[in-house]
Design an enzyme around this catalytic site. Structure first.
Site, PDB file in Angstrom:
ATOM      1  N   ASN A  85       0.831   9.218  -0.480  1.00 56.91           N
ATOM      2  CA  ASN A  85       0.644   7.936   0.570  1.00 56.91           C
ATOM      3  C   ASN A  85       2.096   7.313   0.342  1.00 56.91           C
ATOM      4  O   ASN A  85       2.892   7.143  -1.246  1.00 56.91           O
ATOM      5  CB  ASN A  85      -0.098   6.970  -0.566  1.00 56.91           C
ATOM      6  CG  ASN A  85      -0.609   6.002   0.128  1.00 56.91           C
ATOM      7  OD1 ASN A  85      -0.467   5.834   1.253  1.00 56.91           O
ATOM      8  ND2 ASN A  85      -1.767   4.755  -0.574  1.00 56.91           N
ATOM      9  N   HIS A 142      -9.319   0.977   5.877  1.00 59.75           N
ATOM     10  CA  HIS A 142      -9.426   0.853   4.540  1.00 59.75           C
ATOM     11  C   HIS A 142     -11.369   2.265   4.274  1.00 59.75           C
ATOM     12  O   HIS A 142     -11.808   2.043   3.493  1.00 59.75           O
ATOM     13  CB  HIS A 142     -10.006   0.328   3.317  1.00 59.75           C
ATOM     14  CG  HIS A 142      -9.303  -1.291   3.316  1.00 59.75           C
ATOM     15  ND1 HIS A 142      -9.376  -2.457   3.212  1.00 59.75           N
ATOM     16  CD2 HIS A 142      -8.086  -0.700   2.499  1.00 59.75           C
ATOM     17  CE1 HIS A 142      -7.959  -3.077   2.748  1.00 59.75           C
ATOM     18  NE2 HIS A 142      -7.473  -2.215   2.274  1.00 59.75           N
ATOM     19  N   GLU A 194      -9.452   6.206  -3.846  1.00 59.19           N
ATOM     20  CA  GLU A 194      -9.059   7.156  -1.842  1.00 59.19           C
ATOM     21  C   GLU A 194      -8.405   8.776  -2.335  1.00 59.19           C
ATOM     22  O   GLU A 194      -8.796   9.209  -1.430  1.00 59.19           O
ATOM     23  CB  GLU A 194      -8.099   5.778  -2.033  1.00 59.19           C
ATOM     24  CG  GLU A 194      -9.076   4.658  -0.969  1.00 59.19           C
ATOM     25  CD  GLU A 194      -7.804   3.358  -0.908  1.00 59.19           C
ATOM     26  OE1 GLU A 194      -7.729   3.417   0.256  1.00 59.19           O
ATOM     27  OE2 GLU A 194      -7.617   2.569  -1.682  1.00 59.19           O
ATOM     28  N   ARG A 208      -3.057 -12.388   3.710  1.00 61.39           N
ATOM     29  CA  ARG A 208      -3.625 -12.717   4.433  1.00 61.39           C
ATOM     30  C   ARG A 208      -4.358 -13.473   5.382  1.00 61.39           C
ATOM     31  O   ARG A 208      -5.216 -13.549   4.252  1.00 61.39           O
ATOM     32  CB  ARG A 208      -4.006 -10.870   5.188  1.00 61.39           C
ATOM     33  CG  ARG A 208      -3.235 -10.412   5.069  1.00 61.39           C
ATOM     34  CD  ARG A 208      -3.798  -8.829   5.116  1.00 61.39           C
ATOM     35  NE  ARG A 208      -2.422  -7.276   4.825  1.00 61.39           N
ATOM     36  CZ  ARG A 208      -2.765  -6.072   4.764  1.00 61.39           C
ATOM     37  NH1 ARG A 208      -4.158  -6.369   4.556  1.00 61.39           N
ATOM     38  NH2 ARG A 208      -1.875  -5.742   4.377  1.00 61.39           N
TER      39      ARG A 208
END
Length: 411
Positions: free
Chosen positions: A12, A193, A397, A254
């Site tokens: 990643n 996601h 993930e 955010r």
């Protein structure tokens, strides 16, 4: 690929970081434990700086975590440093047991709906999508090219954050703007996601003892970045993030949903540039903009001490969550479960309690004693009488990326 090649390295790549895990897929498939088959995990951060840091944990040997600091010039140097750490543990990248390298790629547009073996054409398409993912895809591309240079003989697989959401119907994916303009500039809702939403929705069905095709789930991925999805029978039919990861829930930094005219107003009245507005909405908004903290633990501590600004930030966060739970209940028609995941979702019991409070008429409730339990395992936190199961399902993930990668190259 040799018969004993059962390992997958998951990468990643961020703009100045490289997260990695090495997994043995034979062990992950032969055991129900989420940690089974995890051979090594680590992180390289502050790449390109003098004080770069590599943290490596060799799980296969049961060794202690190792940390090294010092300048790591670029991602090539970072991956070489990772390879050296793995080799120290007898897990080198030259091992014939390594089947593939799986890469997290944030944006795959509409073309990539499944994990994909990377070739020149695939890489070119990922590069073409940089304008809609300027913060993420360039770093992902760097990681891919670096890994290709080190192991050009090995299959490199892209697993896209957006892929799980490509099943959304057009009426959920399109914005209500001029169609020609939208199509010319690839403006639509993509969602992110995706690997987490895929993994958690499937694990939630398992927790209920049902096939994913039989279950409708609302997944709430609540970390510093946060998103919700409505998953009907294993397929995403709506999600909160849009063209970019800015849309939707209130997040750590955010804003989430906001009147788009706010951006025009800030430019006209406050004299802010496009970059200024971008930084405001992505890095100086959400919880940190509302109360100066984006750590939910600190916000809860401040609330307990009577801090009204922290209380308001928490209430705004929860209000937005409730709106999405309600909206996705309407979209799905029948909800079998609501699943909380990621850092906040898995660990912040007050968030789960507040998000579900008052939704009893919708069949949702939280049992206080079950909700207070801390565990790394999937679990139900709703009382037996509740019509809708409320669950905490730790996301994984990296395992999802590894499983998708291995399934593709082993097909």
């Amino acid at each position: 690929m040799t018969a004993n090649a059962t390992r997958v390295l998951v990468l990643n790549s961020g703009s100045s970081s490289l997260k990695y895990q090495l997994l043995d897929m034979h062990d992950t498939q032969s055991s129900s434990g989420s940690a089974a088959g995890r051979l090594a995990v680590g992180l390289v951060e502050r790449i390109g700086e003098e004080n770069s840091r590599l943290v490596h944990t060799p799980l296969a040997t049961g060794g202690e975590r190792r940390e090294t600091e010092g300048a790591i010039a670029d991602h090539t140097a970072a991956l070489k440093a990772v390879a050296a750490e793995l080799a120290t543990d007898g897990l080198g990248l030259d091992s014939p047991e390594l089947a593939a390298i799986g890469h997290r790629v944030v944006h795959g547009g509409l073309k990539f709906t499944a994990p994909t073996v990377i070739d020149d054409a695939v890489l070119a398409e990922i590069e073409r999508l940089v304008p809609v993912a300027p913060l993420h895809n360039p770093a992902n591309i760097t990681g891919i090219k670096t890994a290709q240079a080190l192991r050009p003989d090995l299959p490199q697989v892209a697993v896209f954050d957006t892929a799980f959401h490509t099943t959304m119907p057009e009426y959920a994916a399109r914005y209500a703007i001029d169609v020609e303009t939208a199509d010319a500039h690839r403006i639509r809702r993509y969602g992110f996601h995706g690997t987490s939403h895929a993994y958690v929705s499937r694990k939630t069905a398992e927790l209920l003892g049902k096939d994913p095709a039989e279950v409708n789930v609302i997944v709430l991925h609540l970390g510093n970045g946060a998103s919700a999805s409505a998953v009907a029978g294993g397929r995403c039919v709506d999600t909160s993030m849009g063209l970019t990861p800015l849309e939707g829930l209130v997040m750590g930094t955010r804003s989430g949903d906001i009147d788009p005219a706010v951006t025009f107003h800030l430019k006209r009245v406050a004299g802010m540039s496009e970059d200024d507005v971008d930084v405001l909405l992505n890095k100086k908004s959400g919880l940190i903009g509302l109360c100066g903290d984006n750590d939910m633990r600190e916000i809860r501590r401040r609330i307990d001490e009577g801090d009204e600004r922290a209380r308001l930030a928490f209430d705004i966060y929860i209000h937005r969550l409730k709106k999405y739970i309600g909206a996705y209940s309407a979209v799905l028609g029948r909800v079998d479960a609501v699943a909380f995941t990621a850092g906040v979702g898995e660990n912040a019991a007050p968030v789960r309690e507040a998000a579900i409070a008052g939704l009893e008429e919708m069949g949702m409730a939280v049992d206080a004693s079950l909700n207070a339990v801390r565990s790394g395992e999937p679990r139900l936190i709703s009382p037996e009488y509740a019509r809708v199961a409320v669950a905490v399902v730790p996301t994984d993930e990296e395992l999802e990326i590894a499983q998708q990668t291995y399934a593709l190259v082993n097909a």
